[in-house]
Design a protein around this motif. Sequence first.
Motif, short mmCIF file in Angstrom:
data_model
loop_
_atom_site.label_atom_id
_atom_site.label_comp_id
_atom_site.label_asym_id
_atom_site.label_seq_id
_atom_site.Cartn_x
_atom_site.Cartn_y
_atom_site.Cartn_z
N ALA A 74 13.08 -5.18 -26.70
CA ALA A 74 13.46 -5.81 -25.44
C ALA A 74 14.22 -7.12 -25.66
N ASP A 75 14.02 -7.76 -26.82
CA ASP A 75 14.74 -9.01 -27.10
C ASP A 75 16.23 -8.77 -27.34
N ILE A 76 16.57 -7.59 -27.85
CA ILE A 76 17.93 -7.36 -28.35
C ILE A 76 18.99 -7.47 -27.26
N PRO A 77 18.89 -6.72 -26.14
CA PRO A 77 19.96 -6.84 -25.14
C PRO A 77 20.02 -8.21 -24.47
N VAL A 78 18.90 -8.91 -24.42
CA VAL A 78 18.89 -10.26 -23.82
C VAL A 78 19.71 -11.23 -24.66
N LEU A 79 19.61 -11.09 -25.97
CA LEU A 79 20.25 -12.04 -26.89
C LEU A 79 21.67 -11.62 -27.30
N ALA A 80 21.95 -10.33 -27.21
CA ALA A 80 23.15 -9.78 -27.85
C ALA A 80 24.46 -10.42 -27.39
N GLY A 81 24.57 -10.75 -26.10
CA GLY A 81 25.84 -11.25 -25.60
C GLY A 81 25.99 -12.76 -25.63
N LEU A 82 25.04 -13.47 -26.20
CA LEU A 82 25.07 -14.93 -26.13
C LEU A 82 26.07 -15.52 -27.13
N PRO A 83 26.88 -16.48 -26.71
CA PRO A 83 27.97 -16.99 -27.56
C PRO A 83 27.51 -17.70 -28.82
N GLY A 84 26.28 -18.22 -28.83
CA GLY A 84 25.80 -18.94 -30.00
C GLY A 84 25.09 -18.09 -31.03
N LEU A 85 25.01 -16.78 -30.80
CA LEU A 85 24.27 -15.89 -31.70
C LEU A 85 25.15 -15.47 -32.87
N ALA A 86 24.66 -15.69 -34.09
CA ALA A 86 25.39 -15.27 -35.29
C ALA A 86 24.90 -13.94 -35.84
N GLY A 87 23.68 -13.54 -35.50
CA GLY A 87 23.16 -12.28 -36.00
C GLY A 87 21.73 -12.05 -35.55
N LEU A 88 21.29 -10.79 -35.60
CA LEU A 88 19.93 -10.42 -35.24
C LEU A 88 19.21 -9.89 -36.48
N ARG A 89 18.00 -10.39 -36.70
CA ARG A 89 17.16 -9.92 -37.80
C ARG A 89 16.16 -8.93 -37.21
N LEU A 90 16.12 -7.75 -37.77
CA LEU A 90 15.28 -6.67 -37.26
C LEU A 90 14.07 -6.49 -38.16
N PRO A 91 12.87 -6.84 -37.69
CA PRO A 91 11.68 -6.73 -38.55
C PRO A 91 11.17 -5.30 -38.63
N LYS A 92 10.46 -5.03 -39.73
CA LYS A 92 9.72 -3.79 -39.91
C LYS A 92 10.58 -2.53 -39.70
N VAL A 93 11.80 -2.58 -40.20
CA VAL A 93 12.66 -1.41 -40.17
C VAL A 93 12.13 -0.38 -41.17
N THR A 94 12.04 0.88 -40.76
CA THR A 94 11.57 1.93 -41.67
C THR A 94 12.55 3.08 -41.82
N HIS A 95 13.43 3.28 -40.83
CA HIS A 95 14.37 4.40 -40.87
C HIS A 95 15.78 3.93 -40.48
N ALA A 96 16.77 4.69 -40.89
CA ALA A 96 18.15 4.41 -40.49
C ALA A 96 18.30 4.45 -38.98
N SER A 97 17.53 5.28 -38.32
CA SER A 97 17.62 5.39 -36.85
C SER A 97 17.24 4.07 -36.18
N ASP A 98 16.41 3.24 -36.80
CA ASP A 98 16.08 1.93 -36.24
C ASP A 98 17.33 1.06 -36.13
N ILE A 99 18.20 1.14 -37.13
CA ILE A 99 19.43 0.36 -37.13
C ILE A 99 20.39 0.90 -36.07
N ARG A 100 20.52 2.20 -36.00
CA ARG A 100 21.45 2.79 -35.02
C ARG A 100 21.01 2.48 -33.60
N ARG A 101 19.70 2.46 -33.36
CA ARG A 101 19.21 2.14 -32.02
C ARG A 101 19.52 0.70 -31.67
N ALA A 102 19.31 -0.21 -32.60
CA ALA A 102 19.61 -1.62 -32.35
C ALA A 102 21.11 -1.82 -32.15
N ALA A 103 21.93 -1.14 -32.94
CA ALA A 103 23.38 -1.27 -32.82
C ALA A 103 23.86 -0.81 -31.45
#
Length: 275
Positions: A74-103
């Motif tokens: 739930a944090d991801i779409p709230v933060l994604a469009g903010l001009p001061g954001l340089a990147g998102l750190r995704l904790p406890k990733v276990t599968h490639a699908s976790d990255i694709r979902r966040a992307a």
Amino acid sequence: MSRPAPHAPLTWLYVPGDRPDVVQKALAAGADAVIVDLEDAVAADRREYARAATTDLLASPGATPVHVRVACDADIPVLAGLPGLAGLRLPKVTHASDIRRAAAMAPGVPLYALLESALAIENAHAIAAAHPFLRGIALGEADLRADLGVRNDAGLDWPRSRVVVAARAARLPAPAQSVFPDVRDLEGLAASCAHGRSLGFFGRSAIHPRQLPVIERAYLPTAREIESATEIVEAASKDAGALALPDGRFVDAAIVTAAHHTLTLAARERGVLQN
């Protein structure tokens, strides 16, 4: 032979997202990047406040790049469009699908995966190669220790090497080391950084500003390394093929490339970045 760009972050400073005053101090502490933590450093009943405070912080860009370790999807779409954001750190990733979902939730935002379990280590290369938005992977060693039941530091060397190899195989930068938890043991930190550098890591995350200069000293080249790199580059400029230096060292194209990177890192130490 590819190495991390010398102007890539060398020091990453974690700071709790529910402490805006501490965040401001962290931004002035001299780290290459600050990671505002909405996850482990924030109590569950403070996470909504931490997200709101971080949203305010990222309303405009600052001089220091700010990354955010999210606590949940739930944090991801709230933060994604903010001009001061340089990147998102995704904790406890276990599968490639976790990255694709966040992307899919954060189009165009640089993503960084934290691998914190045995399953994540087994899937390290698939995760590293999962999506073009993924810009790096790293270990979360506290959770990984618990999952593996590791009692001493040597027990993590294989997962560390696995993550380094997976990152490079996926053409990602060399990973940064995980945090060193004892903020008073600077000698231990220096020794740990030296070991991490020998395994192929580049830079490190910190949890206190006093750790930053120790990390920089450990990862920037020594005077002897600079001297050696200078000899190699000068010799190669006179002979484009493989050659042997007067002291018997063999030099080929890969060694020359590494020497150029050493000298560029040395320029960083002088405050002059070279591309």
